[in-house]
Design an enzyme around this catalytic site. Structure first.
Site, PDB file in Angstrom:
ATOM      1  N   CYS A  92       0.828  -1.212   0.000  1.00 23.66           N
ATOM      2  CA  CYS A  92       0.000   0.000   0.000  1.00 23.66           C
ATOM      3  C   CYS A  92       0.866   1.268   0.000  1.00 23.66           C
ATOM      4  CB  CYS A  92      -0.985  -0.026   1.160  1.00 23.66           C
ATOM      5  SG  CYS A  92      -2.361   1.133   0.967  1.00 23.66           S
ATOM      6  N   HIS A 190      -3.459  -5.322   0.670  1.00 20.42           N
ATOM      7  CA  HIS A 190      -2.998  -5.688   2.009  1.00 20.42           C
ATOM      8  C   HIS A 190      -3.064  -7.202   2.231  1.00 20.42           C
ATOM      9  CE1 HIS A 190      -2.516  -1.772   4.091  1.00 20.42           C
ATOM     10  NE2 HIS A 190      -3.354  -1.355   3.162  1.00 20.42           N
ATOM     11  N   GLU A 192      -1.586  -8.942   4.400  1.00 20.05           N
ATOM     12  CA  GLU A 192      -1.584  -9.273   5.838  1.00 20.05           C
ATOM     13  C   GLU A 192      -2.990  -9.248   6.428  1.00 20.05           C
ATOM     14  OE1 GLU A 192      -1.889  -4.860   5.975  1.00 20.05           O
ATOM     15  OE2 GLU A 192      -0.959  -6.337   4.654  1.00 20.05           O
TER      16      GLU A 192
END
Length: 223
Positions: A92, A190, A192
């Site tokens: 990001c 993202h 994660e």
């Protein structure tokens, strides 16, 4: 087998990144200072606030919540890793920071940002489809067409020197890129927040991307 030592330069707490990387067997170190990177194997540049547009020669025109000290920390750390030819992965903000580091620029508030911003009403990332370039690292992981999450309002505009875009969102925003001669890679989404206990049914598995970063990016580390 020796654990990979991952450095994350950031001022905020980043539990999602730490948790995901630890589940992949890594040692994760978070720093809010510019330090010697010689003992670290890889750099992860996480999501976060907007980069000061003065970094790419523009006045503020849509950028929000900037922290020049964070820019300095992350640009300086990235510079060390690039000079040592050590692997780097941006997520990001990190994706955008890599582009700026190599001389590129950003849309400070992309015209299609309403399709990509974090949904504050639903308290959730948005989701969209993507198309990957055949043969790219993204294609090898997820194929040609797949869905990912989204939580940003800025995007890569002028591409930095040596970088190559290998995936676009369904509305044309650059979503993944890599450097053509350095072990530097990035994604706009993202991973994660798409893996392990945060795995979701409407996107691909983000742990595949993070595992690739940990295990497969070759290092050309300079002595």
């Amino acid at each position: 087998m020796k654990k990979k030592r991952i450095l994350i330069p950031v001022f905020a707490e980043v539990p999602n990144y730490i948790n995901a990387l630890q589940q992949l067997g890594c040692e994760v170190f978070v720093t809010d200072e510019i330090i010697d990177i010689s003992s670290f194997d890889r750099l992860l540049l996480p999501g976060g606030e907007d980069i000061d547009p003065h970094r790419y020669g523009e006045e503020i025109n849509g950028s929000e919540r900037m922290t020049p000290a964070l820019d300095e920390l992350q640009f300086s750390t990235l510079d060390q890793f690039v000079r040592c030819n050590k692997p780097v992965f941006g997520i990001c903000r990190g994706h955008q920071l890599i582009n700026v580091y190599f001389g590129g620029s950003l849309y400070q508030d992309h015209p299609l940002a309403y399709r990509h911003r974090y949904d504050r009403v639903k308290q959730a990332d948005r989701v969209h489809m993507n198309t990957a370039e055949e043969g790219s690292f993204i294609y090898e992981l997820y194929g040609n067409s797949f869905s990912t999450n989204s939580a940003h309002h800025q995007a890569v505009k002028q591409l930095g020197k040596g970088l190559h875009i290998c995936r676009y969102s369904d509305d044309g925003i650059p979503e993944a890129m890599y450097h053509t001669t350095l072990p530097v890679y990035s994604v706009q989404w993202h991973p994660e927040r798409m893996c392990f206990e945060k795995r979701r049914d409407d996107t691909v598995d983000g742990s595949l991307m993070l595992k690739w970063f940990v295990d497969n990016i070759p290092s050309g580390e300079k002595a």
